[in-house]
Design an enzyme around this catalytic site. Structure first.
Site, PDB file in Angstrom:
ATOM      1  CG  HIS A  54      -1.925  -1.075   1.241  1.00 55.25           C
ATOM      2  ND1 HIS A  54      -2.963  -1.095   2.137  1.00 55.25           N
ATOM      3  CD2 HIS A  54      -2.088  -2.172   0.451  1.00 55.25           C
ATOM      4  CE1 HIS A  54      -3.721  -2.154   1.914  1.00 55.25           C
ATOM      5  NE2 HIS A  54      -3.202  -2.824   0.893  1.00 55.25           N
ATOM      6  CD  GLU A  56      -1.569   4.219   3.566  1.00 48.66           C
ATOM      7  OE1 GLU A  56      -2.691   4.658   3.850  1.00 48.66           O
ATOM      8  OE2 GLU A  56      -1.394   3.321   2.712  1.00 48.66           O
ATOM      9  CB  CYS A  90      -6.358  -0.336   4.995  1.00 48.70           C
ATOM     10  SG  CYS A  90      -4.682  -1.000   5.100  1.00 48.70           S
ATOM     11  CB  CYS A  93      -1.852   1.446   6.310  1.00 49.95           C
ATOM     12  SG  CYS A  93      -1.334   0.613   4.787  1.00 49.95           S
TER      13      CYS A  93
END
EC number: 3.5.4.33
Length: 170
Positions: A54, A56, A90, A93
């Site tokens: 992701h 992040e 999410c 993260c």
């Protein structure tokens, strides 16, 4: 919206657009320390075939590299970073951000399916023993723009989806 937030979010949206242009879910982020970008990321899940890549997580790796190159203690840097991201982090993260003690997250739209800042779970602010430090978050910056990017992505067919999972778009 302050000019500073507007500037950083604009750059995060450029990362999200780059993700979209490369067949990824359009999420982009910047990690800002001492008024400079020390990490930036966009989703790389499809191109790496790694579901953890992701935006992040990509940015976290860049911050670690930056710390090593600049002889900085990563703990000190992460504890003073502001994360600007186009979509609410999410749960995964948000957990990582909490463990790293990142104090502030500014995000665009809510993540109604996987959000870790209150949309699904409040990993950011709940009292969860032995899981790092709670962090503050401010959502809603250019939320409509973030949603439009997501809609654009989901109107496309995902070329990486297994044939049995491909849905016909109407």
């Amino acid at each position: 919206m302050t000019e500073e937030i507007q500037n950083w979010m604009h750059k995060a949206f450029q990362m999200a657009q780059d993700a979209l242009n490369n067949g990824e879910v359009p999420v982009g982020c910047l990690m800002v320390y001492d008024n400079q970008v020390v990490g930036k990321g966009r989703n790389e899940v499809n191109e790496t075939k790694n579901a953890t890549r992701h935006a992040e997580m990509v940015a976290i790796d860049q911050v670690l590299d930056w710390c090593e190159k600049n002889s900085k203690k990563s703990r000190d840097v992460f504890e003073n970073i502001v994360l600007y991201v186009t979509v609410e982090p999410c749960i995964m993260c948000a957990g990582a951000l909490r463990l790293l003690k990142i104090p502030l997250v500014v995000y665009g739209c809510r993540n109604e399916r996987f959000g870790g800042c209150g949309s699904v779970l409040n990993v950011a602010g709940d009292n969860i023993p032995d899981t790092g430090t709670e962090f503050k978050y401010i959502g809603g910056y250019q939320a409509e723009k973030a949603v439009e990017l997501l809609k654009t992505f989901y109107k496309q067919e995902n070329p990486n989806a297994p044939r049995s999972k491909v849905r016909k778009k109407e």
